[in-house]
Scaffold this motif. Structure first.
Motif, PDB file in Angstrom:
ATOM      1  N   VAL A   1       0.822  -1.179  -0.087  1.00 27.51           N
ATOM      2  CA  VAL A   1      -0.183  -0.050   0.057  1.00 27.51           C
ATOM      3  C   VAL A   1       0.989   1.035   0.021  1.00 27.51           C
ATOM      4  N   LYS A   2       1.894   1.447   0.915  1.00 31.03           N
ATOM      5  CA  LYS A   2       2.499   2.575   1.058  1.00 31.03           C
ATOM      6  C   LYS A   2       3.313   2.912  -0.368  1.00 31.03           C
ATOM      7  N   ALA A   3       3.896   1.861  -0.955  1.00 32.32           N
ATOM      8  CA  ALA A   3       4.779   2.216  -2.004  1.00 32.32           C
ATOM      9  C   ALA A   3       3.892   2.704  -3.318  1.00 32.32           C
ATOM     10  N   ALA A   4       2.801   1.960  -3.413  1.00 31.95           N
ATOM     11  CA  ALA A   4       1.595   2.124  -4.582  1.00 31.95           C
ATOM     12  C   ALA A   4       1.143   3.784  -4.174  1.00 31.95           C
TER      13      ALA A   4
ATOM     14  N   ASN B   1     -21.552   6.537 -10.048  1.00 30.51           N
ATOM     15  CA  ASN B   1     -21.101   6.647 -11.687  1.00 30.51           C
ATOM     16  C   ASN B   1     -19.831   6.653 -11.611  1.00 30.51           C
ATOM     17  N   MET B   2     -19.122   6.084 -10.670  1.00 29.12           N
ATOM     18  CA  MET B   2     -17.353   6.166 -10.677  1.00 29.12           C
ATOM     19  C   MET B   2     -16.927   4.732 -11.086  1.00 29.12           C
ATOM     20  N   ARG B   3     -15.737   4.590 -11.462  1.00 30.47           N
ATOM     21  CA  ARG B   3     -15.446   2.993 -11.709  1.00 30.47           C
ATOM     22  C   ARG B   3     -14.935   2.461 -10.534  1.00 30.47           C
ATOM     23  N   ALA B   4     -15.292   1.247 -10.397  1.00 30.11           N
ATOM     24  CA  ALA B   4     -14.958   0.242  -9.220  1.00 30.11           C
ATOM     25  C   ALA B   4     -13.990  -0.581  -9.293  1.00 30.11           C
ATOM     26  N   CYS B   5     -13.236  -0.541  -8.478  1.00 28.99           N
ATOM     27  CA  CYS B   5     -11.877  -1.214  -8.389  1.00 28.99           C
ATOM     28  C   CYS B   5     -11.895  -2.042  -7.187  1.00 28.99           C
ATOM     29  N   LEU B   6     -11.976  -3.424  -7.264  1.00 27.38           N
ATOM     30  CA  LEU B   6     -11.993  -4.333  -6.134  1.00 27.38           C
ATOM     31  C   LEU B   6     -10.616  -4.946  -5.819  1.00 27.38           C
ATOM     32  N   TYR B   7     -10.309  -4.782  -4.617  1.00 23.33           N
ATOM     33  CA  TYR B   7      -9.067  -5.234  -4.245  1.00 23.33           C
ATOM     34  C   TYR B   7      -9.324  -6.598  -3.370  1.00 23.33           C
ATOM     35  N   ALA B   8      -8.688  -7.634  -4.150  1.00 22.03           N
ATOM     36  CA  ALA B   8      -9.116  -9.057  -3.990  1.00 22.03           C
ATOM     37  C   ALA B   8      -7.658  -9.775  -3.674  1.00 22.03           C
ATOM     38  N   PRO B   9      -7.197  -9.898  -2.545  1.00 22.03           N
ATOM     39  CA  PRO B   9      -5.809 -10.531  -2.580  1.00 22.03           C
ATOM     40  C   PRO B   9      -5.910 -12.025  -2.442  1.00 22.03           C
ATOM     41  N   GLN B  10      -7.179 -12.416  -1.935  1.00 21.40           N
ATOM     42  CA  GLN B  10      -7.462 -13.857  -1.615  1.00 21.40           C
ATOM     43  C   GLN B  10      -8.496 -14.349  -2.604  1.00 21.40           C
ATOM     44  N   ALA B  11      -9.269 -15.394  -2.536  1.00 20.62           N
ATOM     45  CA  ALA B  11     -10.234 -15.541  -3.504  1.00 20.62           C
ATOM     46  C   ALA B  11     -11.117 -14.723  -3.783  1.00 20.62           C
ATOM     47  N   LEU B  12     -11.422 -14.703  -5.318  1.00 23.10           N
ATOM     48  CA  LEU B  12     -12.751 -13.637  -5.668  1.00 23.10           C
ATOM     49  C   LEU B  12     -13.772 -13.941  -5.283  1.00 23.10           C
ATOM     50  N   PRO B  13     -14.468 -12.935  -4.559  1.00 23.57           N
ATOM     51  CA  PRO B  13     -15.917 -13.068  -4.053  1.00 23.57           C
ATOM     52  C   PRO B  13     -16.931 -12.989  -5.167  1.00 23.57           C
ATOM     53  N   ASP B  14     -18.211 -13.588  -4.959  1.00 19.30           N
ATOM     54  CA  ASP B  14     -18.993 -13.915  -6.030  1.00 19.30           C
ATOM     55  C   ASP B  14     -19.545 -12.561  -6.569  1.00 19.30           C
TER      56      ASP B  14
ATOM     57  N   SER C   1      -0.957   1.257 -12.284  1.00 21.23           N
ATOM     58  CA  SER C   1      -1.172   0.894 -13.835  1.00 21.23           C
ATOM     59  C   SER C   1      -2.553   1.405 -14.483  1.00 21.23           C
ATOM     60  N   LEU C   2      -3.420   1.759 -13.342  1.00 20.06           N
ATOM     61  CA  LEU C   2      -4.512   2.229 -13.864  1.00 20.06           C
ATOM     62  C   LEU C   2      -4.687   3.593 -14.329  1.00 20.06           C
ATOM     63  N   PHE C   3      -3.496   4.354 -13.930  1.00 25.18           N
ATOM     64  CA  PHE C   3      -3.238   5.620 -14.287  1.00 25.18           C
ATOM     65  C   PHE C   3      -2.069   5.986 -15.253  1.00 25.18           C
ATOM     66  N   PRO C   4      -1.949   5.281 -16.219  1.00 21.24           N
ATOM     67  CA  PRO C   4      -0.986   5.359 -17.447  1.00 21.24           C
ATOM     68  C   PRO C   4      -0.560   6.711 -17.652  1.00 21.24           C
ATOM     69  N   SER C   5      -1.604   7.720 -17.464  1.00 25.09           N
ATOM     70  CA  SER C   5      -1.157   9.054 -18.255  1.00 25.09           C
ATOM     71  C   SER C   5      -0.384   9.937 -17.044  1.00 25.09           C
ATOM     72  N   TYR C   6      -0.288   9.179 -16.031  1.00 21.89           N
ATOM     73  CA  TYR C   6       0.225  10.043 -15.009  1.00 21.89           C
ATOM     74  C   TYR C   6       1.714   9.313 -14.468  1.00 21.89           C
ATOM     75  N   VAL C   7       1.381   7.877 -14.085  1.00 21.47           N
ATOM     76  CA  VAL C   7       2.527   6.983 -13.544  1.00 21.47           C
ATOM     77  C   VAL C   7       3.249   6.380 -14.694  1.00 21.47           C
ATOM     78  N   LYS C   8       4.514   6.836 -15.031  1.00 22.53           N
ATOM     79  CA  LYS C   8       5.430   5.964 -16.037  1.00 22.53           C
ATOM     80  C   LYS C   8       6.186   4.801 -15.358  1.00 22.53           C
TER      81      LYS C   8
ATOM     82  N   PHE D   1      -1.685  -4.493  -4.286  1.00 28.28           N
ATOM     83  CA  PHE D   1      -1.716  -2.891  -4.449  1.00 28.28           C
ATOM     84  C   PHE D   1      -0.689  -2.610  -5.465  1.00 28.28           C
ATOM     85  N   SER D   2       0.462  -3.459  -5.679  1.00 27.94           N
ATOM     86  CA  SER D   2       1.470  -2.973  -6.735  1.00 27.94           C
ATOM     87  C   SER D   2       0.658  -2.815  -8.067  1.00 27.94           C
ATOM     88  N   GLU D   3      -0.361  -2.959  -8.362  1.00 30.16           N
ATOM     89  CA  GLU D   3      -1.061  -3.106  -9.751  1.00 30.16           C
ATOM     90  C   GLU D   3      -1.875  -1.727  -9.733  1.00 30.16           C
TER      91      GLU D   3
END
Length: 200
Positions: free
Chosen positions: A78-81, A163-176, A193-200, A188-190
C-alpha cells in the motif's frame, strides 16, 4: 456487468479497512452483542433502534472499532503504491464506514499522504454515494474521472451509485460479486497501472 467508462482516470478514492489498513473487526461478535440478524446491515439496524437502544449499540460498535484501530497496520504494497500516485500528483481521498475517532487513530498509526478523509460521521455510509460525490465536487471532477478502490461489495455498489469506476482489491479468492467491478487488483502494486497518463 460493469458499465463501460472509457474516460481516463484522474483521481482515486480508497476504502480504509481491508483495503489500506488491516482490520480484525469481528462483525459476528458485534451482531451477537447487538442481537442483529446476519442478513441486516449493522448500521441500518442501529438506525431503527430507539434513542436509548441506539446509544447503547453505538457504544458497542465504538468499543470494537477503537480496539481494532489500535492494532491496525498498512497492508502489503500500500505505502509504495500510494507514494507513486502521490508523486504523480494524483488526488487521493479515503471514504470509510468507520467512525471519525477510530479512523483518526488508524491514520496516525499508518501515515499516508492522503489528507481528505470522510467517515460515517461526515456523510451517509456506503453504499450511499454521497461521500464519493462530495469529493468529486470538491475536486471539480466528473465522477467518471474517479475510481473507488475497496475490498467489499458495498465499495463496488457505492462506486456504481456514484457513476465512478469500481476497483475491487481481492488479494485472496475472488468473491461472488467480483464481476460487478470495473477493475480487479490482486496486489496493490497493480494500482498505479490504472493511471498510465500519470504514472510512468
Amino acid at each position: 456487468m460493469p458499465s463501460s467508462k472509457p474516460h481516463s482516470l484522474n483521481g482515486v478514492i480508497f476504502d480504509m479497512d481491508g483495503t489500506l489498513f488491516s482490520s480484525i473487526l469481528n462483525f459476528a461478535r458485534i451482531r451477537e452483542q447487538l442481537n442483529c440478524h446476519a442478513d441486516i446491515d449493522i448500521l441500518d439496524f442501529v438506525s431503527t433502534l430507539d434513542s436509548e437502544g441506539r446509544q447503547r449499540a453505538e457504544q458497542v460498535i465504538l468499543d470494537h472499532e477503537l480496539a481494532d484501530a489500535q492494532q491496525s497496520q498498512l497492508l502489503p504494497e500500500v505505502k509504495a503504491a500510494v507514494q507513486r500516485l502521490h508523486q504523480a500528483n494524483i488526488p487521493m481521498a479515503i471514504v470509510t464506514r468507520n467512525c471519525q475517532q477510530a479512523t483518526a487513530i488508524k491514520v496516525k498509526r499508518n501515515p499516508l499522504p492522503i489528507e481528505l478523509i470522510l467517515t460515517r460521521d461526515d456523510a451517509p455510509a456506503k453504499p450511499d454515494p454521497s461521500a464519493l460525490l462530495h469529493i468529486a465536487e470538491r475536486w471539480q471532477m466528473a465522477p467518471t474521472e474517479l475510481v473507488y478502490v475497496g475490498d467489499y461489495k458495498y465499495d463496488i455498489e457505492a462506486a456504481r451509485n456514484a457513476n465512478m469506476r469500481a476497483c475491487l482489491y481481492a488479494p485472496q479468492a475472488l468473491p461472488d460479486y467480483a464481476h460487478q467491478a470495473d477493475h480487479i487488483i490482486r496486489c496493490f502494486s497493480e494500482l498505479p497501472s490504472l493511471f498510465p497518463s500519470y504514472v510512468k
